[in-house]
Design a protein around this motif. Structure first.
Motif, short mmCIF file in Angstrom:
data_model
loop_
_atom_site.label_atom_id
_atom_site.label_comp_id
_atom_site.label_asym_id
_atom_site.label_seq_id
_atom_site.Cartn_x
_atom_site.Cartn_y
_atom_site.Cartn_z
N ASP A 612 0.82 -1.21 0.00
CA ASP A 612 0.00 0.00 0.00
C ASP A 612 0.86 1.26 0.00
N SER A 613 2.12 1.13 0.43
CA SER A 613 3.00 2.30 0.50
C SER A 613 4.45 1.84 0.52
N VAL A 614 5.33 2.81 0.38
CA VAL A 614 6.77 2.59 0.50
C VAL A 614 7.29 3.60 1.52
N ILE A 615 8.10 3.13 2.44
CA ILE A 615 8.70 4.00 3.46
C ILE A 615 10.20 4.08 3.22
N LEU A 616 10.67 5.27 2.96
CA LEU A 616 12.11 5.47 2.72
C LEU A 616 12.84 5.68 4.04
N SER A 617 13.83 4.85 4.27
CA SER A 617 14.68 4.98 5.45
C SER A 617 16.12 4.74 5.00
N VAL A 618 16.60 5.68 4.19
CA VAL A 618 17.90 5.50 3.54
C VAL A 618 18.93 6.52 4.05
N GLY A 619 18.71 6.99 5.27
CA GLY A 619 19.68 7.88 5.86
C GLY A 619 19.23 9.33 5.89
N TYR A 620 20.12 10.16 6.43
CA TYR A 620 19.83 11.58 6.61
C TYR A 620 20.96 12.41 6.02
N LYS A 621 20.63 13.64 5.68
CA LYS A 621 21.61 14.57 5.11
C LYS A 621 21.76 15.76 6.05
N GLU A 622 23.02 16.14 6.29
CA GLU A 622 23.30 17.27 7.18
C GLU A 622 22.62 18.54 6.67
N GLU A 623 21.95 19.26 7.60
CA GLU A 623 21.36 20.56 7.26
C GLU A 623 22.29 21.64 7.82
N ASP A 624 23.30 21.99 7.02
CA ASP A 624 24.35 22.91 7.49
C ASP A 624 24.40 24.22 6.72
N SER A 625 23.36 24.50 5.94
CA SER A 625 23.40 25.68 5.06
C SER A 625 23.51 26.97 5.86
N LEU A 626 22.79 27.08 6.98
CA LEU A 626 22.85 28.31 7.77
C LEU A 626 24.25 28.53 8.33
N TYR A 627 24.90 27.47 8.75
CA TYR A 627 26.26 27.61 9.26
C TYR A 627 27.18 28.19 8.19
N HIS A 628 27.08 27.68 6.98
CA HIS A 628 27.97 28.17 5.91
C HIS A 628 27.62 29.59 5.51
N GLU A 629 26.38 30.01 5.71
CA GLU A 629 26.02 31.41 5.46
C GLU A 629 26.66 32.33 6.49
N LEU A 630 26.91 31.80 7.69
CA LEU A 630 27.38 32.63 8.80
C LEU A 630 28.86 32.49 9.12
N GLU A 631 29.52 31.47 8.61
CA GLU A 631 30.83 31.12 9.14
C GLU A 631 31.89 32.20 8.99
N PHE A 632 31.74 33.09 8.02
CA PHE A 632 32.75 34.14 7.84
C PHE A 632 32.30 35.48 8.42
N ASP A 633 31.13 35.50 9.05
CA ASP A 633 30.60 36.74 9.63
C ASP A 633 30.55 36.71 11.14
N VAL A 634 30.67 35.54 11.74
CA VAL A 634 30.57 35.42 13.20
C VAL A 634 31.91 34.96 13.75
N PRO A 635 32.54 35.74 14.64
CA PRO A 635 33.88 35.39 15.14
C PRO A 635 33.93 34.04 15.85
N GLU A 636 32.95 33.76 16.73
CA GLU A 636 32.95 32.49 17.46
C GLU A 636 31.69 31.72 17.11
N ILE A 637 31.84 30.71 16.27
CA ILE A 637 30.69 29.96 15.80
C ILE A 637 31.04 28.47 15.76
N TYR A 638 30.07 27.64 16.14
CA TYR A 638 30.29 26.20 16.19
C TYR A 638 29.15 25.49 15.48
N LEU A 639 29.49 24.37 14.85
CA LEU A 639 28.51 23.51 14.19
C LEU A 639 28.43 22.20 14.97
#
Length: 663
Positions: A612-639
């Motif tokens: 009746d359906s298919v369930i995808l469970s093939v892993g996850y992808k890092e959501e790091d786009s906001l970090y890369h938008e900020l990494e050169f503008d914030v002196p102390e930043i951690y991911l």
């Protein structure tokens, strides 16, 4: 006070324990020095649990044999290797523990025999009562001689003498339990001897009898000696354990013989029985994963309690204070043992005593930080408590001046960072785009057997509220929101997103999270694409709710990329899948889904699986786009967390603790 009866004294032999809580023995891997004594981590680790209110501390297993089954003295302590060093380091520990009104027993082992874990003990010739199959290695064990048994018995006496001199209040013998060497003697499946140590039950228990008699002879009749004891083995066959609710023929010790053994062991002079069920061949009983019910040993402990007069200890996911209270009130046992719960929260007992139950950090029974690390790295730790067995090196760092810290994301990494920062005196402010804290704990905790994941999410919410952390829900942070405010530090913990791909009829293709959160109905039949941990647990949950489930995995076996998982967890989950009528297809490639049929290619041939359906469970992808938008503008930043690297709960919490403790 509701739990007052849990804080009434109880006698074990000649000593009195101040309450009904004992720390269950767990292998003290990483807590020994190179000379068979305790290192500073070990001393701090046990002392912290005494400080937290535990009435009796039982150390993890220590060896005392230096002749028959030699062990590296830096693996776990050994009172006979260099007795002066053992007494010296132990004395510091026992004196500190006694300052808190707690008692401490040394657990001493007769050896591993056929269940030696190669990563812990090296390449030694495996011994056993008879020439039987090794549990892990494709080797036949060497039968131990009568003279060697006598040497081990004498070394028990020597070790107990040194333990008493070092300030230990008693001994626990390891064990007619879990299939270790002494238990191998006690179980007829493993003991094929024809001498005085084989044959009748009394002969098979002779080893255990001689050990308690030797210790009492050396240390006095009033020196308590308890025994770790498994009343039933749960063995279907060699290396094959039984599942809860499964009908099977017991190949090991059955309950009838177990109760007779309990009577004999009391008669031999043991002062208490620390009772459970299982063996290494059925490891998920002695080290119960989340797939086992809470308090799984209670019925068996009550059986033992009814046939002996000495105290009975009960462990096995007894972390619910209401369950513990009921067990004491109903005479199920005399002492509640907490193993992993005291790894997760060393202050468990004090929190129960002072009616702060909501502040207890829950154990999630993942066994990643404890049994998983013990087996793989010879270290005991805890997934949800980064300070366990590292109390001194992870003590909260003092700060010079409080910083204003922005935390983006309310999963475990964001919550842990906020908690640690607040404890240290910083001013964290957390934003979560969803309606509640917990991140992937929420879908992950949807199955009933994962209830403690939800408890962990609730605990974080409670702690952040108690610590007065500013938490903003339903608020997604953008780059401009960060830059227009004056934060000293920014932590990006934006998590991950499920990987998806098109199969054609995508209207009936869902992610595991969508199904777990009941955002989508998978119907009566479904196929889970991906046989990792999430896929297998999702499939199990659905099958337990009456769905017909098939798992399709591209690799040649399921859970191949997850690890290192504790064997108890992985093996039990693997056994539960077919037990719940889940079909498993491996080495398969999914090619499309149309008209209620999933096309799967196996060995070049296409097969259609109706669903009746298919369930995808093939892993996850890092959501790091906001970090890369900020990494050169914030002196102390951690991911942090999955945004840094998709991993498990343990590393999300550990990394967050490390970073937040040094800002």
């Amino acid at each position: 006070m509701k739990y007052q009866k849990l804080f009434t004294p109880v006698k074990v032999g000649s000593i009195t324990i101040k309450n009904r809580f004992a720390m269950a023995p767990m292998g003290p891997l990483g807590l020994a020095d190179a000379n068979g004594g305790w290192n500073q981590r070990g001393i701090d680790y046990y002392t912290e649990r005494a400080k937290g209110g535990t009435g009796l501390i039982i150390t993890g297993v220590t060896f005392m044999d230096n002749i028959v089954e030699k062990q590296d003295p830096s693996t776990v302590p050994n009172p006979n290797y260099k007795p002066v060093q053992f007494v010296k380091t132990s004395r510091e520990m026992t004196e500190r523990i006694h300052a808190y009104g707690s008692k401490i027993f040394l657990q001493m082992s007769a050896g591993f025999g056929r269940v030696t874990i190669p990563t812990n003990v090296g390449d030694i010739p495996p011994i056993a009562p008879s020439a039987i199959q090794h549990r892990w290695l494709d080797k036949t064990c060497r039968p131990i001689t009568v003279d060697e048994i006598h040497m081990i018995v004498k070394q028990f006496g020597d070790g107990a003498f040194h333990a008493k001199r070092a300030g230990f209040d008693g001994i626990q013998i390891h064990a007619v339990h879990e299939g270790y060497l002494m238990d191998q003697f006690a179980i007829s499946m493993f003991n094929l001897r024809e001498d005085e140590y084989g044959g009748s039950l009394e002969n098979r228990l002779r080893f255990a009898r001689e050990v308690v008699e030797e210790i009492k002879n050396r240390c006095g009749e009033d020196f308590p000696v308890t025994l770790r004891f498994s009343v039933k083995s749960m063995i279907k066959d060699w290396r094959v354990g039984a599942l809860p609710g499964e009908e099977f023929e017991e190949k090991g010790r059955d309950v009838e013989e177990g109760l007779e053994a309990a009577r004999l062991l009391e008669a031999y002079g043991y002062d208490a029985l620390d009772t459970d069920v299982g063996t290494y061949d059925a490891w998920w009983w002695n080290h119960p994963p989340m797939y086992q019910e809470k308090g799984l040993y209670r019925d068996y402990c009550k059986m033992v309690k009814d046939v002996v007069k000495i105290p009975v200890f009960c462990a096995g996911r007894m972390d619910n204070p209401d369950m513990a209270l009921e067990a004491i009130e109903q005479g199920v046992c005399d002492v509640i043992e907490l193993g992993r719960p005291l790894l997760a929260d060393p202050d468990y007992c004090n929190k129960v005593r002072s009616s702060r139950v909501e502040q207890i950090r829950p154990c999630i029974s993942c066994q990643e930080g404890c049994m998983g690390r013990v087996a793989e790295y010879s270290l005991i730790n805890c997934a949800v408590n980064p300070q366990a067995a590292r109390e001194r090196v992870t003590a909260y760092e003092p700060i010079l001046a409080p910083k204003k810290v922005l935390i983006i994301g309310g999963g475990v990494a964001g919550c842990e960072a906020a908690r640690v920062l607040a404890i240290r005196g910083h001013k964290p402010e957390l934003f979560e785009k969803g309606s509640r804290l917990g991140g992937n704990l929420i879908p992950g905790g949807a199955p009933e057997f994962k209830e403690d994941d939800i408890e962990l999410a609730n605990w974080y919410a409670c702690e952040l509220d108690r610590l007065k952390v500013a938490v903003h829900l339903n608020k997604e942070i953008k780059k401009d929101d960060v830059l227009k405010n004056e934060y000293d530090t920014v932590i990006v913990a934006t998590g991950s997103t499920p990987k998806v791909f098109s199969l054609g009829d995508d209207e009936h293709v869902y992610t595991a999270s969508q199904v777990l959160l009941k955002e989508k109905d998978c119907g009566d039949t479904t196929v889970v694409v991906g046989g990792g941990l999430v896929g297998c647990e999702t499939a199990l949950w659905l099958a337990q709710h009456g769905k017909k489930v098939t798992i399709v995995e591209a690799m040649d076996k399921i859970m191949a990329v997850n690890g290192p998982l504790c064997h108890a967890n992985k093996d039990m989950l693997e056994a539960l899948l077919p037990f719940n009528n889940i079909d498993i297809v491996t080495s398969a490639k999914v090619t499309g889904y149309q008209d209620g049929k999933l096309s799967v290619t196996i060995d070049g041939k296409v097969t259609a699986i109706p669903s009746d359906s298919v369930i995808l469970s093939v892993g996850y992808k890092e959501e790091d786009s906001l970090y890369h938008e900020l990494e050169f503008d914030v002196p102390e930043i951690y991911l942090l967390g999955d945004a840094k690297k998709v991993s498990n709960i343990m590393y999300g919490i550990w990394d967050a603790f490390e970073v937040a403790n040094h800002i």
